[in-house]
Design a protein around this motif. Structure first.
Motif, PDB file in Angstrom:
ATOM      1  N   ILE A  90       0.814  -1.221   0.000  1.00 41.26           N
ATOM      2  CA  ILE A  90       0.000   0.000   0.000  1.00 41.26           C
ATOM      3  C   ILE A  90       0.846   1.269   0.000  1.00 41.26           C
ATOM      4  O   ILE A  90       0.313   2.364   0.046  1.00 41.26           O
ATOM      5  N   SER A  91       2.178   1.135  -0.048  1.00 45.66           N
ATOM      6  CA  SER A  91       3.070   2.282  -0.044  1.00 45.66           C
ATOM      7  C   SER A  91       3.963   2.250  -1.280  1.00 45.66           C
ATOM      8  O   SER A  91       4.293   1.168  -1.785  1.00 45.66           O
ATOM      9  N   CYS A  92       4.361   3.427  -1.743  1.00 47.67           N
ATOM     10  CA  CYS A  92       5.342   3.468  -2.819  1.00 47.67           C
ATOM     11  C   CYS A  92       6.700   3.011  -2.287  1.00 47.67           C
ATOM     12  O   CYS A  92       6.912   2.918  -1.086  1.00 47.67           O
ATOM     13  N   CYS A  93       7.601   2.739  -3.187  1.00 42.58           N
ATOM     14  CA  CYS A  93       8.960   2.313  -2.844  1.00 42.58           C
ATOM     15  C   CYS A  93       9.733   3.491  -2.262  1.00 42.58           C
ATOM     16  O   CYS A  93       9.617   4.613  -2.753  1.00 42.58           O
ATOM     17  N   PRO A  94      10.526   3.263  -1.202  1.00 40.89           N
ATOM     18  CA  PRO A  94      11.312   4.377  -0.663  1.00 40.89           C
ATOM     19  C   PRO A  94      12.371   4.846  -1.663  1.00 40.89           C
ATOM     20  O   PRO A  94      12.887   4.038  -2.444  1.00 40.89           O
ATOM     21  N   PRO A  95      12.698   6.135  -1.648  1.00 40.43           N
ATOM     22  CA  PRO A  95      13.753   6.636  -2.533  1.00 40.43           C
ATOM     23  C   PRO A  95      15.083   5.960  -2.230  1.00 40.43           C
ATOM     24  O   PRO A  95      15.330   5.530  -1.105  1.00 40.43           O
ATOM     25  N   GLY A  96      15.933   5.866  -3.246  1.00 39.16           N
ATOM     26  CA  GLY A  96      17.256   5.281  -3.081  1.00 39.16           C
ATOM     27  C   GLY A  96      17.690   4.553  -4.331  1.00 39.16           C
ATOM     28  O   GLY A  96      16.997   4.564  -5.349  1.00 39.16           O
ATOM     29  N   GLU A  97      18.862   3.924  -4.257  1.00 36.56           N
ATOM     30  CA  GLU A  97      19.402   3.140  -5.369  1.00 36.56           C
ATOM     31  C   GLU A  97      19.196   1.668  -5.061  1.00 36.56           C
ATOM     32  O   GLU A  97      19.498   1.206  -3.969  1.00 36.56           O
ATOM     33  N   MET A 165      16.143  -3.082 -23.217  1.00 39.56           N
ATOM     34  CA  MET A 165      17.017  -3.704 -22.233  1.00 39.56           C
ATOM     35  C   MET A 165      17.704  -4.961 -22.746  1.00 39.56           C
ATOM     36  O   MET A 165      18.724  -5.357 -22.198  1.00 39.56           O
ATOM     37  N   GLY A 166      17.164  -5.577 -23.762  1.00 41.48           N
ATOM     38  CA  GLY A 166      17.836  -6.746 -24.335  1.00 41.48           C
ATOM     39  C   GLY A 166      17.923  -7.903 -23.370  1.00 41.48           C
ATOM     40  O   GLY A 166      16.935  -8.331 -22.810  1.00 41.48           O
ATOM     41  N   SER A 167      19.126  -8.391 -23.129  1.00 40.35           N
ATOM     42  CA  SER A 167      19.369  -9.581 -22.326  1.00 40.35           C
ATOM     43  C   SER A 167      18.892  -9.414 -20.881  1.00 40.35           C
ATOM     44  O   SER A 167      19.136  -8.406 -20.244  1.00 40.35           O
ATOM     45  N   ALA A 168      18.248 -10.442 -20.384  1.00 45.54           N
ATOM     46  CA  ALA A 168      17.785 -10.437 -18.993  1.00 45.54           C
ATOM     47  C   ALA A 168      18.911 -10.780 -18.027  1.00 45.54           C
ATOM     48  O   ALA A 168      18.723 -10.762 -16.828  1.00 45.54           O
ATOM     49  N   HIS A 169      20.087 -11.093 -18.548  1.00 46.82           N
ATOM     50  CA  HIS A 169      21.176 -11.557 -17.691  1.00 46.82           C
ATOM     51  C   HIS A 169      22.162 -10.459 -17.293  1.00 46.82           C
ATOM     52  O   HIS A 169      23.115 -10.730 -16.598  1.00 46.82           O
ATOM     53  N   ARG A 170      21.962  -9.257 -17.730  1.00 48.87           N
ATOM     54  CA  ARG A 170      22.901  -8.201 -17.353  1.00 48.87           C
ATOM     55  C   ARG A 170      22.372  -7.428 -16.158  1.00 48.87           C
ATOM     56  O   ARG A 170      21.174  -7.393 -15.899  1.00 48.87           O
ATOM     57  N   PRO A 171      23.260  -6.795 -15.399  1.00 47.85           N
ATOM     58  CA  PRO A 171      22.839  -6.071 -14.196  1.00 47.85           C
ATOM     59  C   PRO A 171      21.916  -4.894 -14.516  1.00 47.85           C
ATOM     60  O   PRO A 171      22.091  -4.191 -15.507  1.00 47.85           O
ATOM     61  N   VAL A 172      20.924  -4.706 -13.647  1.00 47.29           N
ATOM     62  CA  VAL A 172      19.970  -3.614 -13.767  1.00 47.29           C
ATOM     63  C   VAL A 172      19.993  -2.851 -12.441  1.00 47.29           C
ATOM     64  O   VAL A 172      20.027  -3.449 -11.375  1.00 47.29           O
ATOM     65  N   TYR A 173      19.960  -1.523 -12.522  1.00 48.76           N
ATOM     66  CA  TYR A 173      19.940  -0.666 -11.339  1.00 48.76           C
ATOM     67  C   TYR A 173      18.816   0.340 -11.488  1.00 48.76           C
ATOM     68  O   TYR A 173      18.631   0.928 -12.557  1.00 48.76           O
ATOM     69  N   VAL A 174      18.050   0.539 -10.417  1.00 44.69           N
ATOM     70  CA  VAL A 174      16.942   1.493 -10.416  1.00 44.69           C
ATOM     71  C   VAL A 174      17.205   2.507  -9.306  1.00 44.69           C
ATOM     72  O   VAL A 174      17.407   2.138  -8.155  1.00 44.69           O
ATOM     73  N   LYS A 175      17.192   3.790  -9.678  1.00 39.81           N
ATOM     74  CA  LYS A 175      17.344   4.877  -8.706  1.00 39.81           C
ATOM     75  C   LYS A 175      16.022   5.620  -8.631  1.00 39.81           C
ATOM     76  O   LYS A 175      15.463   6.006  -9.653  1.00 39.81           O
ATOM     77  N   ILE A 176      15.515   5.791  -7.405  1.00 36.76           N
ATOM     78  CA  ILE A 176      14.283   6.525  -7.201  1.00 36.76           C
ATOM     79  C   ILE A 176      14.613   7.820  -6.466  1.00 36.76           C
ATOM     80  O   ILE A 176      15.225   7.795  -5.402  1.00 36.76           O
ATOM     81  N   VAL A 177      14.239   8.939  -7.079  1.00 38.14           N
ATOM     82  CA  VAL A 177      14.540  10.264  -6.553  1.00 38.14           C
ATOM     83  C   VAL A 177      13.218  10.931  -6.195  1.00 38.14           C
ATOM     84  O   VAL A 177      12.341  11.065  -7.052  1.00 38.14           O
ATOM     85  N   ALA A 178      13.066  11.335  -4.941  1.00 41.43           N
ATOM     86  CA  ALA A 178      11.813  11.984  -4.511  1.00 41.43           C
ATOM     87  C   ALA A 178      11.847  13.460  -4.809  1.00 41.43           C
ATOM     88  O   ALA A 178      12.862  14.061  -4.950  1.00 41.43           O
TER      89      ALA A 178
END
Length: 178
Positions: A90-97, A165-178
């Motif tokens: 019920i909450s959004c994801c906290p900001p961060g990497e 994104m192509g290959s599912a085997h490469r690293p993925v990083y998500v940064k969330i900025v508030a």
């Protein structure tokens, strides 16, 4: 080709920016970066129909200027639930990497799942249109001009993101900025 040329050469699929082929070819062999910049405040709201709007950027990003603006390639809009003390579903994801990975199992199909969110699991970027589809996740698409908490073209956004994104085997990083 410079980074600026790479960002400026893009087309559109389903209302979502799609970067040009030279970036796609290069990106398939390196880490992949997504940044979500929230456009609305993270106040605690009890109404389950309220939402937090943001924008999704692809590729390496950096911050500049007095308002900490993101320089990069804007991909699409996002929709999340408001901040509710990081409560599951019920909450959004906290900001961060966050490290992330690709999932293809279950009924949601191809999606990006954040792997290292404190006190939370199963936070995903997946197809959906309104707060009832979110359950603590992030919906990509284009904000609807006629409905306040609604994104359209979510399926097209996920399809374009999957193609980029192509290959599912490469690293993925998500940064969330508030």
């Amino acid at each position: 080709m410079s980074a600026g040329e790479r960002w400026s050469r893009r087309g559109f699929i389903g209302g979502c920016a799609l970067l040009a082929t030279p970036f796609l070819a290069r990106a398939q062999f390196s880490d992949y970066f997504l940044t979500i910049k929230r456009e609305t405040n993270l106040s605690t709201v009890l109404d389950l129909n309220d939402c937090v709007k943001g924008r999704l950027f692809v590729g390496p990003t950096y911050y500049h200027g007095p308002q900490n603006a993101i320089a990069g390639a804007e991909f699409c809009d996002t929709l999340e639930l408001p901040w509710r003390n990081n409560l599951d579903e019920i909450s959004c994801c906290p900001p961060g990497e966050h490290k992330a990975f690709i999932r293809t199992d279950g009924t949601l199909g191809w999606r990006v799942e954040l792997a290292d969110v404190v006190a939370r699991d199963n936070i995903q970027i997946h197809i959906g249109n309104s707060p009832r589809d979110i359950a603590g996740c992030i919906l990509p698409g284009r904000w609807s001009p006629s409905r306040a908490c609604f994104v359209q073209a979510s399926g097209a956004s996920i399809a374009a993101l999957k193609m980029m994104m192509g290959s599912a085997h490469r690293p993925v990083y998500v940064k969330i900025v508030a």
